[in-house]
Design a protein around this motif. Sequence first.
Motif, PDB file in Angstrom:
ATOM      1  N   SER A  16      75.714  58.494  24.126  1.00 10.11           N
ATOM      2  CA  SER A  16      74.563  57.930  24.830  1.00 10.11           C
ATOM      3  C   SER A  16      73.706  58.997  25.495  1.00 10.11           C
ATOM      4  O   SER A  16      72.502  58.797  25.678  1.00 10.11           O
ATOM      5  CB  SER A  16      75.036  56.931  25.895  1.00 10.11           C
ATOM      6  OG  SER A  16      75.733  55.856  25.308  1.00 10.11           O
ATOM      7  N   VAL A  17      74.313  60.120  25.864  1.00  8.14           N
ATOM      8  CA  VAL A  17      73.565  61.149  26.619  1.00  8.14           C
ATOM      9  C   VAL A  17      73.289  62.398  25.803  1.00  8.14           C
ATOM     10  O   VAL A  17      72.595  63.302  26.272  1.00  8.14           O
ATOM     11  CB  VAL A  17      74.321  61.541  27.907  1.00  8.14           C
ATOM     12  CG1 VAL A  17      74.514  60.334  28.806  1.00  8.14           C
ATOM     13  CG2 VAL A  17      75.668  62.201  27.593  1.00  8.14           C
ATOM     14  N   MET A  18      73.791  62.471  24.568  1.00  7.44           N
ATOM     15  CA  MET A  18      73.757  63.740  23.835  1.00  7.44           C
ATOM     16  C   MET A  18      72.346  64.280  23.638  1.00  7.44           C
ATOM     17  O   MET A  18      72.121  65.494  23.684  1.00  7.44           O
ATOM     18  CB  MET A  18      74.461  63.593  22.482  1.00  7.44           C
ATOM     19  CG  MET A  18      73.860  62.573  21.543  1.00  7.44           C
ATOM     20  SD  MET A  18      74.884  62.425  20.044  1.00  7.44           S
ATOM     21  CE  MET A  18      73.974  61.123  19.181  1.00  7.44           C
ATOM     22  N   ALA A  19      71.371  63.408  23.411  1.00 12.23           N
ATOM     23  CA  ALA A  19      70.012  63.877  23.148  1.00 12.23           C
ATOM     24  C   ALA A  19      69.349  64.459  24.389  1.00 12.23           C
ATOM     25  O   ALA A  19      68.351  65.179  24.273  1.00 12.23           O
ATOM     26  CB  ALA A  19      69.160  62.738  22.586  1.00 12.23           C
ATOM     27  N   ARG A  20      69.884  64.161  25.573  1.00 10.46           N
ATOM     28  CA  ARG A  20      69.283  64.655  26.815  1.00 10.46           C
ATOM     29  C   ARG A  20      69.944  65.928  27.324  1.00 10.46           C
ATOM     30  O   ARG A  20      69.482  66.517  28.304  1.00 10.46           O
ATOM     31  CB  ARG A  20      69.346  63.577  27.896  1.00 10.46           C
ATOM     32  CG  ARG A  20      68.620  62.289  27.529  1.00 10.46           C
ATOM     33  CD  ARG A  20      68.387  61.423  28.753  1.00 10.46           C
ATOM     34  NE  ARG A  20      69.614  60.963  29.362  1.00 10.46           N
ATOM     35  CZ  ARG A  20      70.260  59.852  29.027  1.00 10.46           C
ATOM     36  NH1 ARG A  20      69.795  59.089  28.054  1.00 10.46           N
ATOM     37  NH2 ARG A  20      71.369  59.484  29.664  1.00 10.46           N
ATOM     38  N   LEU A  21      71.034  66.341  26.703  1.00 10.44           N
ATOM     39  CA  LEU A  21      71.771  67.494  27.191  1.00 10.44           C
ATOM     40  C   LEU A  21      71.050  68.796  26.873  1.00 10.44           C
ATOM     41  O   LEU A  21      70.505  68.973  25.781  1.00 10.44           O
ATOM     42  CB  LEU A  21      73.168  67.537  26.570  1.00 10.44           C
ATOM     43  CG  LEU A  21      74.149  66.439  26.982  1.00 10.44           C
ATOM     44  CD1 LEU A  21      75.425  66.551  26.159  1.00 10.44           C
ATOM     45  CD2 LEU A  21      74.469  66.526  28.468  1.00 10.44           C
ATOM     46  N   ALA A  22      71.067  69.723  27.826  1.00  7.07           N
ATOM     47  CA  ALA A  22      70.606  71.080  27.554  1.00  7.07           C
ATOM     48  C   ALA A  22      71.553  71.711  26.531  1.00  7.07           C
ATOM     49  O   ALA A  22      72.724  71.322  26.437  1.00  7.07           O
ATOM     50  CB  ALA A  22      70.595  71.897  28.846  1.00  7.07           C
ATOM     51  N   PRO A  23      71.086  72.687  25.731  1.00  9.21           N
ATOM     52  CA  PRO A  23      71.934  73.256  24.681  1.00  9.21           C
ATOM     53  C   PRO A  23      73.287  73.744  25.174  1.00  9.21           C
ATOM     54  O   PRO A  23      74.309  73.506  24.525  1.00  9.21           O
ATOM     55  CB  PRO A  23      71.079  74.400  24.127  1.00  9.21           C
ATOM     56  CG  PRO A  23      69.667  73.942  24.342  1.00  9.21           C
ATOM     57  CD  PRO A  23      69.701  73.197  25.649  1.00  9.21           C
TER      58      PRO A  23
END
Length: 323
Positions: free
Chosen positions: A128-135
């Motif tokens: 659910s949060v993967m697209a918002r994570l910094a690299p």
Amino acid sequence: MTMRIAEEVTFGGSGLDRAAELRGQADVLRFARSAGTSRTALFWRGNVLMSGPGTVARLPMNHPVLADAREEPILMGRDGDGLLFASDISGWTPEGDPFAEPAPGWAAPELPQHPALDPALVLADLRSVMARLAPRDAEIATTARALMNWHRSHRFCASCGQPSEVTQAGWQRNCPACRTPHFPRTDPVVIMLITSGDKTLLGRSPGWPPGMYSMLAGFVEPGEPIEAAVRREVMEETQVPVGRVRYLASQPWAFPNSLMFACHGEALAEDITLDPVELDDALWLPREEMGNVFAGTHPTIKQPRRGAIAEFILRNWLADRLD
């Protein structure tokens, strides 16, 4: 030839210094686990503790919540001024209904709050949060989750069946009975953009939510090159023959322990015959309709989940950015 933008994919890597040379240094690790500059990421049944919308929380090594960790923390590497570890508190059982990890495509359930944690720190489903994570946070999260998945499913020696022990700061298991070393497993998977002119082939697996379609995918078999796996999987699932195949990009995918190899294959025919065990449906989608999918206006196909390599490849195919 790879895509020029291949490493922009979620979980594509951040250059984390994994400090592999420290994994076998027990004295150094013992000191680091009590050092004030060391921190740990926290996981519960595959869910990651977050301190903000795109930030994995970093807790001090003496945080009370770590009393629920049954194993030593795994060394992730150097992060900021100190070392970063990852701790698993999956043995903690919250009050209330039992938790079950959602199937792909389904909404994540509400996650519990550990009583030892500040309410501002919340557990989150990684999908659910993967697209918002910094690299950097994405690399930490997927690496830790993959290692924890491997430890959970490889507690016994595959050679003699005896319990194995965690070594090398979480990066190895050794069998004390027969001395066989075991190393983290990653399963290679091909996921393919199959095109015919200005159309691409999409399919949906049984059990997926209504409207969820994606690129075809499958495991690479022993002794099989990636290109051959692409052709075999597409033929098995749809009977569509594939000619030229080229590699595009890769993505670590810790659901549970895969490395996704995205490839572009050129179809030699368009007739589809489904394998009903593998697919509920498959279809050719014109580029114009793919634009409607990404705009959220397609009548039957939902937008792909941001962060997955399928969404990355399809979005860049739509924008003509594969090269």
